[in-house]
Write a protein that holds these residues in place. Sequence first.
Motif, PDB file in Angstrom:
ATOM      1  N   PHE A 136       0.646  -1.307  -0.037  1.00 30.94           N
ATOM      2  CA  PHE A 136       0.021  -0.106   0.210  1.00 30.94           C
ATOM      3  C   PHE A 136       1.068   1.138   0.108  1.00 30.94           C
ATOM      4  O   PHE A 136       0.568   2.284  -0.667  1.00 30.94           O
ATOM      5  CB  PHE A 136      -0.977   0.106   1.121  1.00 30.94           C
ATOM      6  CG  PHE A 136      -1.787   1.284   1.212  1.00 30.94           C
ATOM      7  CD1 PHE A 136      -2.844   1.637   0.483  1.00 30.94           C
ATOM      8  CD2 PHE A 136      -1.597   2.099   2.444  1.00 30.94           C
ATOM      9  CE1 PHE A 136      -3.627   2.777   0.671  1.00 30.94           C
ATOM     10  CE2 PHE A 136      -2.006   3.272   2.211  1.00 30.94           C
ATOM     11  CZ  PHE A 136      -3.041   3.597   1.498  1.00 30.94           C
ATOM     12  N   ILE A 137       1.911   1.324   0.651  1.00 33.27           N
ATOM     13  CA  ILE A 137       3.014   2.385   1.021  1.00 33.27           C
ATOM     14  C   ILE A 137       3.686   2.475  -0.450  1.00 33.27           C
ATOM     15  O   ILE A 137       3.665   3.649  -0.949  1.00 33.27           O
ATOM     16  CB  ILE A 137       3.859   2.421   2.140  1.00 33.27           C
ATOM     17  CG1 ILE A 137       3.166   2.261   3.276  1.00 33.27           C
ATOM     18  CG2 ILE A 137       4.928   3.532   2.165  1.00 33.27           C
ATOM     19  CD1 ILE A 137       4.102   1.952   4.478  1.00 33.27           C
ATOM     20  N   ALA A 138       4.007   1.667  -0.907  1.00 31.05           N
ATOM     21  CA  ALA A 138       4.517   1.382  -2.136  1.00 31.05           C
ATOM     22  C   ALA A 138       3.486   1.801  -3.209  1.00 31.05           C
ATOM     23  O   ALA A 138       4.445   2.795  -4.263  1.00 31.05           O
ATOM     24  CB  ALA A 138       5.204   0.076  -2.637  1.00 31.05           C
ATOM     25  N   SER A 139       2.504   1.505  -3.483  1.00 31.01           N
ATOM     26  CA  SER A 139       1.671   1.925  -4.466  1.00 31.01           C
ATOM     27  C   SER A 139       1.389   3.677  -4.278  1.00 31.01           C
ATOM     28  O   SER A 139       1.203   4.198  -5.481  1.00 31.01           O
ATOM     29  CB  SER A 139       0.303   1.191  -4.272  1.00 31.01           C
ATOM     30  OG  SER A 139      -0.393   1.607  -3.270  1.00 31.01           O
ATOM     31  N   LEU A 140       1.524   4.095  -3.066  1.00 34.42           N
ATOM     32  CA  LEU A 140       1.303   5.610  -3.023  1.00 34.42           C
ATOM     33  C   LEU A 140       2.698   6.083  -3.588  1.00 34.42           C
ATOM     34  O   LEU A 140       2.477   7.255  -4.476  1.00 34.42           O
ATOM     35  CB  LEU A 140       1.232   6.044  -1.554  1.00 34.42           C
ATOM     36  CG  LEU A 140      -0.088   5.464  -0.733  1.00 34.42           C
ATOM     37  CD1 LEU A 140       0.130   5.943   0.659  1.00 34.42           C
ATOM     38  CD2 LEU A 140      -1.416   5.916  -1.317  1.00 34.42           C
ATOM     39  N   CYS A 141       3.651   5.758  -3.649  1.00 33.80           N
ATOM     40  CA  CYS A 141       4.878   5.966  -4.069  1.00 33.80           C
ATOM     41  C   CYS A 141       4.871   5.915  -5.719  1.00 33.80           C
ATOM     42  O   CYS A 141       5.729   6.835  -6.420  1.00 33.80           O
ATOM     43  CB  CYS A 141       6.246   5.295  -3.671  1.00 33.80           C
ATOM     44  SG  CYS A 141       6.414   5.620  -1.890  1.00 33.80           S
ATOM     45  N   PHE A 142       4.289   5.066  -6.026  1.00 36.70           N
ATOM     46  CA  PHE A 142       4.218   4.968  -7.496  1.00 36.70           C
ATOM     47  C   PHE A 142       3.148   5.280  -8.451  1.00 36.70           C
ATOM     48  O   PHE A 142       2.808   5.092  -9.480  1.00 36.70           O
ATOM     49  CB  PHE A 142       4.427   3.116  -8.003  1.00 36.70           C
ATOM     50  CG  PHE A 142       5.457   2.518  -7.221  1.00 36.70           C
ATOM     51  CD1 PHE A 142       6.592   3.253  -7.235  1.00 36.70           C
ATOM     52  CD2 PHE A 142       5.305   1.173  -6.704  1.00 36.70           C
ATOM     53  CE1 PHE A 142       7.732   2.629  -6.825  1.00 36.70           C
ATOM     54  CE2 PHE A 142       6.562   0.630  -6.236  1.00 36.70           C
ATOM     55  CZ  PHE A 142       7.591   1.259  -6.280  1.00 36.70           C
ATOM     56  N   ARG A 143       2.169   6.007  -7.558  1.00 35.40           N
ATOM     57  CA  ARG A 143       1.136   6.799  -8.203  1.00 35.40           C
ATOM     58  C   ARG A 143       1.684   7.682  -9.572  1.00 35.40           C
ATOM     59  O   ARG A 143       2.642   8.432  -9.572  1.00 35.40           O
ATOM     60  CB  ARG A 143       0.533   7.811  -7.499  1.00 35.40           C
ATOM     61  CG  ARG A 143      -0.050   7.111  -6.216  1.00 35.40           C
ATOM     62  CD  ARG A 143      -1.620   6.894  -6.566  1.00 35.40           C
ATOM     63  NE  ARG A 143      -2.108   6.347  -5.470  1.00 35.40           N
ATOM     64  CZ  ARG A 143      -3.415   5.822  -5.024  1.00 35.40           C
ATOM     65  NH1 ARG A 143      -4.336   6.312  -6.240  1.00 35.40           N
ATOM     66  NH2 ARG A 143      -4.186   5.225  -4.186  1.00 35.40           N
ATOM     67  N   ALA A 144       0.951   7.881 -10.595  1.00 29.01           N
ATOM     68  CA  ALA A 144       1.497   8.407 -11.439  1.00 29.01           C
ATOM     69  C   ALA A 144       1.737   9.646 -11.326  1.00 29.01           C
ATOM     70  O   ALA A 144       1.161  10.569 -10.727  1.00 29.01           O
ATOM     71  CB  ALA A 144       0.503   8.571 -12.605  1.00 29.01           C
ATOM     72  N   LYS A 145       2.889  10.589 -11.919  1.00 32.10           N
ATOM     73  CA  LYS A 145       3.575  11.689 -11.187  1.00 32.10           C
ATOM     74  C   LYS A 145       2.783  12.700 -12.145  1.00 32.10           C
ATOM     75  O   LYS A 145       2.707  12.634 -13.528  1.00 32.10           O
ATOM     76  CB  LYS A 145       5.093  11.660 -11.633  1.00 32.10           C
ATOM     77  CG  LYS A 145       5.812  10.830 -10.537  1.00 32.10           C
ATOM     78  CD  LYS A 145       7.366  10.572 -10.706  1.00 32.10           C
ATOM     79  CE  LYS A 145       7.574   9.920 -12.244  1.00 32.10           C
ATOM     80  NZ  LYS A 145       8.863   9.895 -12.326  1.00 32.10           N
ATOM     81  N   THR A 146       3.013  13.932 -11.652  1.00 30.59           N
ATOM     82  CA  THR A 146       2.301  15.105 -12.410  1.00 30.59           C
ATOM     83  C   THR A 146       3.861  15.681 -12.947  1.00 30.59           C
ATOM     84  O   THR A 146       4.584  16.078 -12.066  1.00 30.59           O
ATOM     85  CB  THR A 146       1.556  16.305 -11.411  1.00 30.59           C
ATOM     86  OG1 THR A 146       0.621  15.463 -10.968  1.00 30.59           O
ATOM     87  CG2 THR A 146       1.212  17.234 -12.257  1.00 30.59           C
TER      88      THR A 146
END
Length: 253
Positions: A136-146
């Motif tokens: 879950f923490i990793a997925s937050l880091c891998f969210r598509a970047k603006t």
Amino acid sequence: MKLTDKRFWIFEAFAILSTALTVGQMELFYKLRLDSDVLPICIIILITYLIGHAVAWKSNKSCAWLKLGFATYLFSAVALAVFFAIIFVIDWLSATEVSDDVSADVHVGLSTLDLTLVIILIWGIVSFIPTMVTTFIASLCFRAKTTVATGMELRSISLESIGVDGIAYTKSETLRIAEEYYNSNIPILGGDVYFFNNGNIKPTYDNWYCNRNNSETSYEYVARSYQVACDYIKKYPDNANIFFSIVKGHIDE
């Protein structure tokens, strides 16, 4: 899975966090003493997580943490089963017969291998929560970047999370970039359409392309490719979750 993908190595690093959380739970609930005798167990846990993280990353092309978490737990369990098999084989090969002069009432106790199996079995039970937390923490880091933003408006997203080396843009931003290409005498070979929602990117498999005709001049091709791109993008149904990628070409003089 590319070894040059920074996201892969970051996700692998999260295996250390998973290991720490798992060992912490084992110490808290099962009174596991963290000493030199437990170090081999910690190494086995870490290796198991590293394998699970690597295979789960390779098999998943999205940042959906629930799917990634279950995949990580599943593949870690497979790795755990392999360790079980290896340990059982070692235990079987090293087994010795009990001496005849040992009374049946004497309690032989658990061997080191038996104790290792018990600890790893406990790890298999308690590892579910650490796995889901770290993914879950990793997925937050891998969210598509603006990459370009004004206020809270998202104008572009990175496509790295689905294995594409590129960026997709909103309809208005794509049209602006297409005009820049036209003014710079750069042809637009085509493009793809993506759906972005809650940090997850999915290809719609809609696309367009524009090949150069043999009779066209460079300027004519640039102008026509620009027109084809604009017509396709403008006619595409308006949706705030739709993004476009552009494939640009070059003119051989």
